[in-house]
Design an enzyme around this catalytic site. Structure first.
Site, PDB file in Angstrom:
ATOM      1  N   ASN A 299     -54.480 -39.093 -63.094  1.00  0.00           N
ATOM      2  CA  ASN A 299     -55.296 -39.138 -61.867  1.00  0.00           C
ATOM      3  C   ASN A 299     -56.734 -38.706 -62.127  1.00  0.00           C
ATOM      4  O   ASN A 299     -57.239 -37.719 -61.602  1.00  0.00           O
ATOM      5  CB  ASN A 299     -54.673 -38.316 -60.736  1.00  0.00           C
ATOM      6  CG  ASN A 299     -54.378 -36.877 -61.116  1.00  0.00           C
ATOM      7  OD1 ASN A 299     -54.043 -36.575 -62.255  1.00  0.00           O
ATOM      8  ND2 ASN A 299     -54.476 -35.980 -60.147  1.00  0.00           N
TER       9      ASN A 299
ATOM     10  N   ASP B 275     -48.837 -28.372 -64.495  1.00  0.00           N
ATOM     11  CA  ASP B 275     -49.761 -28.923 -63.502  1.00  0.00           C
ATOM     12  C   ASP B 275     -51.069 -28.131 -63.496  1.00  0.00           C
ATOM     13  O   ASP B 275     -51.712 -27.970 -62.459  1.00  0.00           O
ATOM     14  CB  ASP B 275     -49.131 -28.932 -62.106  1.00  0.00           C
ATOM     15  CG  ASP B 275     -49.834 -29.886 -61.146  1.00  0.00           C
ATOM     16  OD1 ASP B 275     -50.276 -30.956 -61.601  1.00  0.00           O
ATOM     17  OD2 ASP B 275     -49.959 -29.561 -59.960  1.00  0.00           O
TER      18      ASP B 275
ATOM     19  N   ALA C 238     -57.835 -28.951 -54.473  1.00  0.00           N
ATOM     20  CA  ALA C 238     -56.575 -28.299 -54.820  1.00  0.00           C
ATOM     21  C   ALA C 238     -56.409 -28.224 -56.327  1.00  0.00           C
ATOM     22  O   ALA C 238     -56.731 -29.166 -57.045  1.00  0.00           O
ATOM     23  CB  ALA C 238     -55.414 -29.066 -54.202  1.00  0.00           C
TER      24      ALA C 238
END
Length: 332
Positions: free
Chosen positions: A21, A227, A243
């Site tokens: 992403n 992550d 985020a």
């Protein structure tokens, strides 16, 4: 940014699943190859690190290109982002029906699907997004294509833990370091704390405890997926902050504390180093790390300077005493 952070991962990890992403997203095999080349060029000298590349699933994903990437060994998985679910997910999937031929082909060639397991409907409470995703999206996909291998990335709820636990051999889940440590009080109680804000958001304490129990259980369905997300402080400390939590620099130190705290140090190797490769059908790494509990707390930088800004490092809220170093062979 890449040059500033890659060494924090390659210092202890011999490989990692690389998420796609970016802006623009990594949607083709040639883009994945270019990104892999960038990562390898940025590695500190002497570090042995293999990027395991993924493609960003869209409704226009080219099956022939996907097949070529898988055949070459470059593409290890495909990542599904519901449109708008997380950072840089605007190009994600809106119509799940449109991606069914792609998912069917992935099942045929045994290529795993990684999912960001949240719906993005405006009428769904943000704390319920994962449970609703399982009900409305994931379970129907898996019933329609039962042979598809799926990883629920960064699972955050007892609902997700229960679903994966009961889901058979073709589903697994990653759990992040920070979701094992923080609940939603970390970013909401006593003021907004943007450096504890991530997506999926941390949930209530009962969910955190379910994650801890799964991670430390030795269940091969659960393994580490950090992550870890480096964002400039300027992008997080703002009226609409992004985020992401940056844990690469102290992930293993935090995990050793968690596993010791839960009386499960003997399960830490499976969670960090064995269960993931087994699901991906890769051989475990040969090299090992030796952990030592220090008498004094280990010091980590609070921030990492990058260009004219900083990345704030995850603060677990307690001192860390476990250090680690690479060793060559032998028993630990």
């Amino acid at each position: 940014m890449l040059k500033a952070v890659i060494g924090h991962s390659s210092a202890w990890s011999a490989r990692a699943i690389i998420m796609p992403n970016l802006v623009p997203p990594v949607v083709t095999t040639s883009q994945a190859q270019a990104y892999k080349d960038q990562i390898e060029a940025a590695l500190p000298s002497g570090d042995d690190f293999t990027p395991l590349m993924t493609l960003y699933l869209t409704e226009q994903t080219d099956i022939d290109d996907l097949q070529a990437g898988a055949d070459s060994g470059l593409i290890q998985a495909v990542k599904l982002y519901p449109a708008g679910a997380t950072t840089n997910s605007e190009s994600g999937v809106s119509s799940f029906e449109k991606i069914m031929p792609i998912l069917e082909h992935m099942a045929k060639i045994n290529l795993p699907l990684l999912v960001h397991g949240e719906v993005t409907d405006a009428d769904i409470d943000i704390f319920d997004r994962e449970a609703v995703f399982i009900e409305r999206v994931l379970d129907p996909i898996r019933k329609r294509i039962p042979e598809l291998r799926v990883v629920m990335e960064h699972v955050t709820t007892s609902d997700g833990i229960d679903y994966v636990s009961a889901g058979g051999d073709n589903i697994a889940a990653t759990i992040t370091t920070h979701h094992l440590i923080i609940n939603r009080n970390a970013y909401l109680a006593g003021g907004i704390r943007p450096h504890y804000y991530c997506l999926p958001v941390a949930k209530r304490e009962s969910h955190r405890l379910a994650l801890r129990a799964a991670a430390t259980s030795g269940n091969p369905k659960f393994f580490l997926g950090t992550d870890s997300a480096p964002h400039f402080d300027g992008a997080k400390e703002t009226a609409c902050g992004c985020a992401g939590i940056y844990t690469s620099i102290n992930t293993l130190n935090c995990l050793a504390h968690v596993f010791e705290d839960d009386g499960a140090l003997d399960q830490m190797e499976a969670f960090t180093s064995l269960n993931g490769p087994a699901f991906y059908r890769l051989k475990p790494n040969d090299k090992k790390l030796k952990f030592t509990k220090q008498d004094a707390p280990i010091a980590f930088p609070k921030q990492i300077p990058v260009q004219n800004d900083h990345i704030t490092v995850f603060d677990p809220g307690f001192p860390l005493f476990w250090s680690h170093e690479a060793i060559n062979g032998g028993e630990i």
